[in-house]
Design a protein around this motif. Structure first.
Motif, PDB file in Angstrom:
ATOM      1  N   GLU A   3      -5.434   0.106   6.042  1.00 49.56           N
ATOM      2  CA  GLU A   3      -5.291   1.523   5.762  1.00 49.56           C
ATOM      3  C   GLU A   3      -3.962   1.351   4.538  1.00 49.56           C
ATOM      4  N   VAL A   4      -4.268   2.164   3.892  1.00 47.93           N
ATOM      5  CA  VAL A   4      -2.892   2.267   2.760  1.00 47.93           C
ATOM      6  C   VAL A   4      -2.490   3.890   3.215  1.00 47.93           C
ATOM      7  N   THR A   5      -0.736   3.296   2.445  1.00 45.85           N
ATOM      8  CA  THR A   5       0.388   4.413   1.872  1.00 45.85           C
ATOM      9  C   THR A   5       0.652   3.894   0.883  1.00 45.85           C
ATOM     10  N   VAL A   6       0.844   5.261   0.065  1.00 45.33           N
ATOM     11  CA  VAL A   6       0.718   5.092  -1.010  1.00 45.33           C
ATOM     12  C   VAL A   6       2.304   5.404  -1.155  1.00 45.33           C
ATOM     13  N   ILE A   7       3.331   4.850  -1.275  1.00 46.98           N
ATOM     14  CA  ILE A   7       5.279   4.502  -1.304  1.00 46.98           C
ATOM     15  C   ILE A   7       4.939   5.699  -2.570  1.00 46.98           C
ATOM     16  N   GLU A   8       4.676   5.194  -3.436  1.00 50.65           N
ATOM     17  CA  GLU A   8       5.566   5.950  -4.589  1.00 50.65           C
ATOM     18  C   GLU A   8       4.068   5.739  -5.837  1.00 50.65           C
ATOM     19  N   LYS A  18       7.228   3.504 -14.531  1.00 50.83           N
ATOM     20  CA  LYS A  18       7.653   3.230 -13.217  1.00 50.83           C
ATOM     21  C   LYS A  18       5.437   3.203 -12.238  1.00 50.83           C
ATOM     22  N   PRO A  19       5.343   1.643 -12.150  1.00 51.60           N
ATOM     23  CA  PRO A  19       4.340   1.356 -11.209  1.00 51.60           C
ATOM     24  C   PRO A  19       3.865   1.925 -10.356  1.00 51.60           C
ATOM     25  N   ALA A  20       2.689   2.026  -9.427  1.00 52.42           N
ATOM     26  CA  ALA A  20       2.616   2.607  -8.505  1.00 52.42           C
ATOM     27  C   ALA A  20       2.484   1.732  -7.147  1.00 52.42           C
ATOM     28  N   VAL A  21       3.082   1.896  -6.211  1.00 47.51           N
ATOM     29  CA  VAL A  21       3.658   1.439  -5.234  1.00 47.51           C
ATOM     30  C   VAL A  21       2.556   1.235  -3.987  1.00 47.51           C
ATOM     31  N   VAL A  22       2.059   0.489  -2.750  1.00 44.82           N
ATOM     32  CA  VAL A  22       0.801   0.950  -1.798  1.00 44.82           C
ATOM     33  C   VAL A  22       1.323   0.091  -1.135  1.00 44.82           C
ATOM     34  N   GLU A  23       0.984   0.731   0.581  1.00 41.55           N
ATOM     35  CA  GLU A  23       1.487  -0.479   1.630  1.00 41.55           C
ATOM     36  C   GLU A  23       0.113  -0.054   2.074  1.00 41.55           C
ATOM     37  N   VAL A  24      -0.518  -2.006   1.697  1.00 33.19           N
ATOM     38  CA  VAL A  24      -1.848  -1.489   2.400  1.00 33.19           C
ATOM     39  C   VAL A  24      -2.078  -2.705   4.106  1.00 33.19           C
ATOM     40  N   LYS A  25      -2.568  -2.489   5.131  1.00 35.30           N
ATOM     41  CA  LYS A  25      -2.310  -2.819   6.548  1.00 35.30           C
ATOM     42  C   LYS A  25      -3.943  -2.895   7.193  1.00 35.30           C
TER      43      LYS A  25
END
Length: 207
Positions: free
Chosen positions: A30-35, A47-54
Motif C-alpha cells: 500500500e503506497v502513500t505519497v507523503i510529498e 525537494k525529492p518525492a517522499v513515499v510511505e510503502v507498507k
C-alpha cells in the motif's frame, strides 16, 4: 507487516526503491505519497518525492515463512514450493532429509501441517487450509491405506468378527471409510476419543 519511508527524484523512483528493499511486487503493498517531488529554481533548492510503502498482510506468505523457520530450527535445509490443487493450497517440501520431515507414518508432516494452519488462520476471518506434502508422500500413503482397508475387510468377513485398526488422523480415517463405503458385507465406524480414535471394520452378520 513492514513499513518504510523512501525518497526519490520522482514518486515512481521512490516506489521502485521501496519495492526493492522490501523484495515484493507492487500488488503486495500500500503506497502513500507523503510529498511530491519539487523542482528548484534554476536547478537549485529542489525537494525529492517522499513515499510511505507498507507491505500488505498475506497469511499464506506468513504461514510459509513460519514453516521455513521451524524446519530450519530443526537443523534441516528445505525449499518450499507452493501450488494450487483442487483441495486447496499445497506446500511441497524439498530437502535431502525429507524422511525426517515426513516422520513415522507421516506424524512429523502432520504436526508441521497442523502448526502451519494455526498460523495461517490466526488472523483470518474465514477458515483456510494448507496441505503439506513431500516426495508425493500423501498419495503413497493413501494407496497404502486403501490396500490396508481391503485386506482388513477381507479378514473381517473371513473371521466373521470386528477388526479394529490403529488410531489415525481424521483425514486418514476418511480414506478408509471412503475406500470401503461400497463394499458389501461390512460396515465401518470410528470409535474412541482424541488421539485414540480409530476405525472398526465390522462384518454385517456380527452386528
Amino acid at each position: 507487516m513492514k513499513k518504510i519511508t523512501v525518497t526519490g527524484r520522482t514518486v515512481e523512483e521512490a516506489i521502485e526503491q521501496a519495492l526493492t528493499q522490501l523484495n515484493v511486487t507492487i500488488d503486495r503493498v500500500e503506497v502513500t505519497v507523503i510529498e511530491e517531488a519539487k523542482k528548484g529554481f534554476l536547478g537549485l533548492g529542489g525537494k525529492p518525492a517522499v513515499v510511505e510503502v507498507k507491505e500488505l498482510y498475506d497469511p499464506i506468505e506468513e504461514a510459509k515463512a513460519y514453516l521455513h523457520t521451524v524446519i530450519t530450527k530443526m537443523g534441516i535445509s528445505v525449499t518450499i514450493q507452493q501450488k494450487q490443487e483442487e483441495d486447496g493450497i499445497v506446500f511441497e517440501l524439498m530437502s535431502d532429509k525429507v524422511a525426517i520431515l515426513i516422520g513415522k507414518r507421516g506424524q512429523t508432516l502432520n504436526a508441521l501441517e497442523y502448526l502451519t494452519n494455526l498460523v495461517l488462520n490466526r488472523k483470518s476471518k474465514s477458515y483456510k487450509r494448507i496441505f503439506l506434502d513431500a516426495e508425493n508422500y500423501r498419495e503413497r500413503r493413501k494407496q497404502t491405506l486403501i490396500a490396508l482397508a481391503e485386506r482388513q475387510a477381507d479378514r473381517a468377513i473371513r473371521l466373521n468378527r470386528n477388526i479394529s485398526l490403529e488410531p489415525m488422523p481424521a483425514k486418514e480415517r476418511k480414506i478408509i471409510h471412503t475406500a470401503l463405503q461400497d463394499r458389501e458385507g461390512i460396515t465401518t465406524n470410528s470409535k474412541g476419543e482424541g488421539s485414540y480414535r480409530h476405525i472398526v471394520i465390522s462384518p454385517v452378520s456380527s452386528q
